[in-house]
Scaffold this active site. Structure first.
Site, short mmCIF file in Angstrom:
data_model
loop_
_atom_site.label_atom_id
_atom_site.label_comp_id
_atom_site.label_asym_id
_atom_site.label_seq_id
_atom_site.Cartn_x
_atom_site.Cartn_y
_atom_site.Cartn_z
N ASP A 118 6.00 -14.39 -30.21
CA ASP A 118 5.75 -13.82 -32.49
C ASP A 118 5.80 -11.68 -32.75
OD1 ASP A 118 4.23 -14.11 -35.23
OD2 ASP A 118 2.41 -13.65 -34.38
N THR A 119 6.90 -11.25 -34.09
CA THR A 119 6.91 -10.43 -34.48
C THR A 119 6.42 -10.08 -35.87
OG1 THR A 119 9.29 -10.47 -33.39
CG2 THR A 119 9.09 -9.69 -35.29
P1 IMP Z 1 8.87 -14.22 -36.55
O1 IMP Z 1 6.97 -14.28 -35.74
O2 IMP Z 1 9.48 -14.35 -35.91
O3 IMP Z 1 8.60 -15.37 -37.77
O4 IMP Z 1 8.48 -13.14 -37.44
C1 IMP Z 1 7.70 -13.15 -38.36
C2 IMP Z 1 8.02 -11.71 -39.37
O5 IMP Z 1 8.83 -10.89 -39.06
C3 IMP Z 1 9.53 -13.17 -39.98
O6 IMP Z 1 9.16 -13.64 -40.85
C4 IMP Z 1 10.24 -11.07 -40.58
O7 IMP Z 1 10.24 -11.00 -42.07
C5 IMP Z 1 10.06 -10.11 -39.49
N1 IMP Z 1 11.19 -10.45 -38.86
C6 IMP Z 1 10.60 -10.54 -37.69
N2 IMP Z 1 12.42 -10.30 -36.92
C7 IMP Z 1 12.67 -10.05 -37.09
C8 IMP Z 1 14.56 -9.15 -37.64
O8 IMP Z 1 14.99 -9.35 -36.28
N3 IMP Z 1 14.75 -8.39 -38.49
C9 IMP Z 1 13.94 -8.89 -40.19
N4 IMP Z 1 12.73 -9.05 -39.80
C10 IMP Z 1 12.02 -9.95 -39.00
#
Ligand code: IMP
Length: 195
Positions: free
Chosen positions: A69-70
């Protein structure tokens, strides 16, 4: 080859992780194990969501697995949007609207420092281990560049003058939050005897 599930169907992430781990691990996706349902992600921290996804797979499908998760954490906004990054401007998960909301909230603020943070939760045998990856940078005043996704056009990593959407994926994928977290996962898996 040892098999492990990566709790994602995002092909871009799968490819990135397979490039880093693919020599010694058979990385399979949610689709590969027949998991088509939406996995709940209702925690209010990145750690909580990553663990929730990984535990779901272990409980329902029985596989060792990892999940990520990011979030984008902006200092002047008390680390928002953080765990809510994907849906910051609403359920449509619209990147342009999300960036507009961030830029509006930062109007007039002197501190534009921010960081991306990725958390990976690994469930291996009976162990639960968390890894994180962080990249610091700043939010610029208007979007620049066309590669990447999400908030890339407004984020300039520390030490660079281009945004994540301008520097290209080959550089981004070596310095990014996700790459750093996956590298830690790789080191752990390579050092751990799990036979
Ligand atoms: P996820 O947990 O990887 O799905 O990330 C959640 C949200 O964080 C994504 O929908 C993006 O809006 C943002 N995000 C995650 N990684 C990146 C990145 O490498 N660049 C830009 N936005 C990111």
């Amino acid at each position: 080859m040892k098999k492990i599930v990566f709790a994602t169907n995002n092909l871009h992430k799968l490819q990135e992780v397979r490039e880093i781990l693919g020599k010694s691990w058979d990385i399979v996706s949610l689709l590969d194990i027949g998991c088509l349902e939406d996995i709940p992600e209702t925690a209010n921290t990145l750690e909580g969501n990553a663990l929730m996804k990984a535990r779901y797979i272990k409980e329902h499908y029985g596989y060792d697995c990892f999940a990520d998760d990011t979030g984008l954490e902006i200092a002047a906004l008390d680390n928002a949007p953080g765990v809510y990054s994907a849906r910051y401007a609403g359920e449509s998960k619209d990147s342009k609207a999300n960036m507009r909301k961030v830029l509006n909230k930062l109007e007039g603020k002197l501190d534009r420092s921010a960081r991306f943070r990725t958390v990976i939760a690994l469930l291996l045998k009976n162990r639960e281990i968390l890894f994180d990856g962080i990249i610091n940078g700043t939010i610029i005043e208007s979007p620049r560049g066309s590669t990447g996704f999400g908030y890339d056009p407004v984020f300039v990593p520390k030490g660079y003058s281009e945004t994540f959407a301008e520097i290209g994926n080959s550089i981004k994928n070596t310095i990014s939050h996700r790459a750093l977290a996956v590298e830690k996962l790789k080191n752990y898996l390579n050092e751990t005897n799990i036979d």
